[in-house]
Design an enzyme around this catalytic site. Structure first.
Site, PDB file in Angstrom:
ATOM      1  N   GLU A 244      21.359  11.290   7.115  1.00 33.19           N
ATOM      2  CA  GLU A 244      20.838  12.816   6.183  1.00 33.19           C
ATOM      3  C   GLU A 244      20.536  11.447   4.398  1.00 33.19           C
ATOM      4  O   GLU A 244      19.430  11.977   4.397  1.00 33.19           O
ATOM      5  CB  GLU A 244      21.515  14.094   6.418  1.00 33.19           C
TER       6      GLU A 244
ATOM      7  N   ASP B 258      -6.653 -15.775 -10.455  1.00 34.37           N
ATOM      8  CA  ASP B 258      -7.802 -15.765 -11.929  1.00 34.37           C
ATOM      9  C   ASP B 258      -7.627 -17.100 -12.482  1.00 34.37           C
ATOM     10  O   ASP B 258      -5.879 -16.947 -12.034  1.00 34.37           O
ATOM     11  CB  ASP B 258      -8.151 -14.943 -12.854  1.00 34.37           C
TER      12      ASP B 258
ATOM     13  N   ASP C 164      -9.186  -8.203 -13.206  1.00 34.96           N
ATOM     14  CA  ASP C 164      -9.403  -7.948 -15.037  1.00 34.96           C
ATOM     15  C   ASP C 164     -10.997  -7.192 -15.473  1.00 34.96           C
ATOM     16  O   ASP C 164     -10.754  -5.948 -15.569  1.00 34.96           O
ATOM     17  CB  ASP C 164      -9.072  -8.253 -16.185  1.00 34.96           C
TER      18      ASP C 164
ATOM     19  N   ASP D 236     -14.601  -6.692 -10.816  1.00 32.90           N
ATOM     20  CA  ASP D 236     -13.009  -7.004  -9.768  1.00 32.90           C
ATOM     21  C   ASP D 236     -12.331  -6.106  -8.660  1.00 32.90           C
ATOM     22  O   ASP D 236     -11.876  -5.833  -7.680  1.00 32.90           O
ATOM     23  CB  ASP D 236     -12.042  -7.593 -10.357  1.00 32.90           C
TER      24      ASP D 236
ATOM     25  N   ASN E 182      27.862   4.761  11.662  1.00 33.61           N
ATOM     26  CA  ASN E 182      27.548   6.289  11.979  1.00 33.61           C
ATOM     27  C   ASN E 182      27.625   6.007  13.943  1.00 33.61           C
ATOM     28  O   ASN E 182      29.098   6.861  14.425  1.00 33.61           O
ATOM     29  CB  ASN E 182      26.794   7.218  11.518  1.00 33.61           C
TER      30      ASN E 182
END
Ligand code: ATP
Length: 937
Positions: free
Chosen positions: A287, A329, A660, A664, A726
């Protein structure tokens, strides 16, 4: 004044109504006073989960409720101590879950804050950038292309300004805005052309406006409930793990039922088996998994922030680890964006410029001799155009730090007073333009001296589509149009040229000479700008840029250096080793781009450069044929970026794309990881992106990818640990029941193992350091299963070994005196210690994709501390007389401890030895690993 009538007012009325100076803005105190009345300029947040609800949620789990019910029953049957302890453990477990989820929630909220919007405001006569929530009615704001409008504003000045208002009006095309009053009573929002609405975008142009409504009073505020940001922050992995969690619940429940049934069939008491079964189910259900995943993600995201990468959308953390191409860029991301003009060309003459940075100190030299502007009309005009067609400023500052040092020194030696404190020239505005301002200032043409004769009337702002910028300036003799921009584009608008001090027609030969000079400057990695002008006719209106920018007189070229960022070369070699391709996409000239790509190591052997015009001529199929081999795209427009992303995606790449400008945004949205610039990026791109680079730096992308990979691997590490633990717990019980043995662990012990091992060590794995070779292998596939690369096998095999070893230790102790209740308690204590120790040893294994022997186990200090505290807690449970009856334990003797240590160590030893042996054999067949390089963050 009626709330909706701002459109009817002229500037003077607005000034009066809001008691504000339209040039100087409000004063700081006045704004603070007004904020007390208007409140913060924010839309009210949607529903948030209160800590109390979060705490309650911890106990809503079905199995936890069953366990509480069962405990209550056992309490009623007289097992008070058991009942109280189990309840205490459940509470502790709940508290742990609460802390985990609360932290996760808080980190997520902090992340949201980081990308909160800002606004450029004029206060006390100075422009400053403030959080948008600080705005008050009456504030004067400056807005430009790409900005999100921070409040409802009335435009005071607009320069070719368009806004996209679809969120409010449904109109998908940007609408042109103006600052004239509109004399009409009630007009629909779409027609209020002199109003800017909160949340809409400026897509073109620049403007100045007065804030008229803020926060919930704005038009957006009225519909805030409708647009509440409901975007889910759940990552695909979290979603898949939730699904997995559900499957695991059924598997655990099924196995638990089998264990309980087998126990009862073999004569175990039904009530004891029921409680053991429920405890086992609670322990076996992972859990804590979703909360730990969220914490690992959130902490990873915080580490990214330290490395200047701000994650806007959590799912992108996962995608980052899969990135196979980075499209970046050039200017400012790969280069420093600190421009200095070093070369000039005009009328066939090549000139050199001295001086560094933005300081107006330096000379222009022709064949080594300083040029005198008085006798050089062409050069003079070129510098004028460069400085007039410009929005940047250079400001002399005296860093306080330097002044401090100076002062300290003065105290020591009064005689050593230097004549001046060293000053620094800082740039306000675009570096390309700043370089031109500095160039003109070197020759005495400062903005102050130019302002005496020239005043700006109109501006056609620069945009990367057009690659030009123009201004109309008035002067005593008339009006002049000044244009600067990409030389190849500019030249196509010129019909004349300045040559030998006169204006001559722009013949094909002269045109070619300009292009050759441009090519020559660009191939030296210089960014080149052309300058042109023309006198305007007295009645010429110049309504559109197209109309204005024609029949120009070409003056010359300015070449500026923009040195590559120092750290980028290393970052690019890291990406290459990590199987990630770097592609440069730039609006700059092909030769400039190619030269820089070579310097940085982006251009690979056989790699090609493609220009925007070549790209335009290709259809998508043709582009697909070449795109895998293109490393540099030059002179591209933002619209090309979208085609590039899509083509790379068709090749199966996971694409990270930077941007930027406002144009874009579509490409950034389409990319798998859209990256925007924190410093130069517009609001539009930031909002479209999933990652913001705080420093606009390429290496930050690589750092983020590294973190992204690490976060994913850490999640795999603790899934491996939790699930194997487990499986081990369930199988211990399962085998015992199948073999008709007594219960190897009592319910409280099972719950305790779950609490201690699931908690701290798993969390410590979530913040584990990356393995050395993290960036030495290819990115994982985007669709890779979380159990891929043998993780599923590792979990099952390790769980099986842990289960078997625990059971054998239990059985070996039990068989000394079978049937003796005291011996059963001893055997259960041995099983308990073996299970805990096996899990705590296994946790170190999980740090490596190979085995415990491949990593320094003490490197993760949190893990060492978590394991040590778990061991201490185990010893406390076994050795403190107060706790022994509660946990049904006894202290073990030397022989029993040896048995515990051997049985708990065997799984790790066996798997580790197997891996070392397998690894040696493999290595002797493979070539050696490449040594990793650390990327500077
Ligand atoms: P990147 O996409 O790598 O950041 P970039 O910044 O070089 O590329 P743009 O800003 O689109 O791309 O610039 C393209 C070209 O436009 C430049 O090469 C230059 O010639 C010209 N240019 C850039 N800035 C200006 C400006 N402020 N005014 C006029 N022309 C400009």
């Amino acid at each position: 004044m009626e709330q909706n009538s701002w459109h009817r007012l002229g500037a003077e009325e607005l000034q009066r109504m809001f008691s504000v100076h339209l040039q100087k803005g409000l004063s700081g105190e006045d704004a603070a006073e007004r904020r007390k009345q208007s409140g913060q300029n924010e839309l009210s947040e949607g529903k948030t989960v209160s800590p109390f609800t979060l705490l309650l949620n911890q106990f809503k789990d079905f199995m936890v409720l069953v366990l509480m019910g069962a405990t209550l029953v056992s309490g009623l049957l007289g097992e008070y101590l058991d009942a109280i302890t189990i309840i205490a453990i459940i509470l502790l477990n709940g508290a742990l879950g609460f802390v985990q989820e609360f932290r996760a929630e808080r980190s997520l909220r902090a992340l949201k804050q980081l990308s909160a919007p800002t606004a450029k405001v004029i206060r006390d006569g100075k422009s400053e950038i403030l959080p948008a929530k600080m705005l008050v009615p009456g504030d004067i704001v400056l807005l430009e292309s790409g900005d999100r409008i921070p409040a409802d504003v009335r435009w005071l000045e607009c320069s070719a300004l368009y806004a996209e208002e679809s969120a409010l009006t449904g109109e998908s095309l940007p609408v042109s805005k103006h600052s004239e009053p509109i004399h009409a009573e009630e007009i629909p929002l779409g027609d209020q052309k002199n109003i800017g609405f909160m949340g809409t975008m400026v897509t073109r142009g620049t403007g100045r406006a007065i804030v008229v409504r803020t926060g919930m009073d704005t038009e957006m505020g009225k519909i805030a409930d409708l647009i509440q940001n409901t975007e889910s922050q759940e990552t695909p992995l979290q979603h898949r793990l939730e699904q997995l969690g559900k499957i695991l619940i059924y598997v655990s429940l099924g196995l638990t039922i089998v264990v309980v049934a087998a126990g009862i069939l073999h004569g175990q008491p039904a009530t004891a088996m029921f409680l053991a079964g429920v405890s086992l189910a609670v322990a076996a259900i992972p859990e804590g998994l979703p909360a730990i995943v969220t914490i690992a993600l959130a902490l990873g995201v915080q580490r990214m922030i330290k490395r200047k990468a701000i994650v806007r959308k959590l799912p992108s953390v996962e995608t980052l680890g899969c990135a196979s191409v980075i499209c970046s860029d050039k200017t400012g991301t790969l280069t420093q964006n600190k421009m200095t003009v070093t070369r000039l060309w005009t009328g066939g003459r090549a000139l050199a410029v001295t001086g560094e940075g933005y300081a107006p100190a330096g000379q222009i030299l022709e064949k080594g001799r300083a040029v005198d502007l008085k006798h050089d009309q062409s050069l003079r005009r070129m510098l004028q155009v460069g400085a007039l067609c410009n929005n940047a400023e250079i400001i002399e500052t005296f860093p306080s730090e330097l002044r401090g040092k100076r002062k300290g020194k003065d105290k020591v030696n009064e005689l050593d007073k230097g004549p001046v404190t060293p000053s620094v020239w800082e740039l306000k505005g675009d570096p390309t333009e700043g370089a031109l301002v500095a160039l003109s200032a070197k020759m005495g043409l400062t903005s102050q001296s130019l302002a005496v004769s020239y005043s700006r009337e109109k501006e056609f702002p620069f945009d990367s589509e057009r690659k030009l910028m123009s201004v109309v300036v008035g002067h005593p003799g008339g009006r002049m149009l000044c244009t600067k921009g990409a030389p190849d584009v500019l030249l196509s608008r010129c019909t004349y040229m300045l040559w030998d001090g006169g204006v001559v027609p722009c013949t094909p030969t002269l045109r070619q000479r300009v292009l050759d000079a441009n090519e020559e400057l660009a191939s030296g990695a210089l960014r080149v700008l052309g300058m042109a002008y023309r006198d305007m006719r007295p009645n010429e209106s110049a309504n559109s840029e197209k109309e204005a920018e024609s029949q120009l007189i070409f003056i010359g070229l300015a070449g500026m250096i923009d040195p590559p960022r120092r750290e980028v070369r290393d970052a690019i070699s890291v990406t290459r080793r990590a199987g990630i391709k770097t592609v440069m996409i730039t609006g700059d000239h092909g030769a400039t781009a190619e030269a820089i790509a070579h310097q940085l190591g982006i251009l690979q052997r056989g790699g090609t450069v493609l220009t925007g015009s070549q790209l335009t001529r290709m259809d998508d199929d043709e582009l697909d044929k070449v795109s895998d081999n293109v490393y540099v795209y030059a002179r591209v427009s933002p619209e090309h970026k979208l085609r590039i992303v899509k083509s790379l995606q068709r090749h199966g790449h996971v694409v990270a794309m930077t941007g930027d400008g406002v144009n874009d945004a579509p490409a950034i949205k389409a990319a798998d990881i859209g990256i925007s610039m924190g410093i130069t990026g517009t609001d539009v791109t930031k909002e479209a992106s999933s990652l913001i680079l705080g420093d606009d730096n390429f290496s930050t992308i690589v750092a983020a990818i590294e973190e992204g990979r690490n976060i994913y691997e850490n999640i795999r590490k603790f899934i491996r640990y939790l699930l194997a633990s487990n499986v081990g717990e369930i199988l211990t019980m399962f085998f015992a029941m199948m073999l008709g043995l007594p219960l190897p662990l009592v319910p409280i012990q099972i719950l305790w193992v779950n609490l201690v091992t699931d908690g701290l060590p798993a969390m410590a794995l979530g913040v584990d350091q990356p393995e050395k070779d993290l960036m030495e292998h290819k990115p994982r596939g985007a669709k890779e299963n979380i159990f891929a690369r043998r993780l599923g096998w590792k979990i099952v095999s390790r769980g099986l070994l842990i289960g078997l070893c625990t059971l054998i230790a239990f059985w070996l102790t039990l068989r000394i005196a079978p049937g003796n209740p005291a011996q059963l308690v001893r055997a259960q204590s041995v099983a308990f210690a073996t299970l805990v120790m096996a899990q705590l040893i296994h946790v170190f294994d999980c740090r490596s994709s190979r085995s415990v022997f491949h990593r320094n186990p003490f490197q993760n200090k949190y893990l060492v501390l978590a394991v040590l505290s778990s061991v201490l807690l185990m010893l406390a449970v076994m050795y403190l007389p107060l706790l022994q009856p509660v946990f049904k334990t006894v202290p073990l003797n030397f022989r029993e401890w040896c048995l515990v240590l051997v049985s708990s160590g065997i799984p790790t030893f066996l798997m580790g030895a197997g891996s070392v042996w397998g690894g040696n054999r493999k290595r002797s067949r493979n070539r050696p690993m490449i040594k990793s390089t650390k990327i500077s963050a």
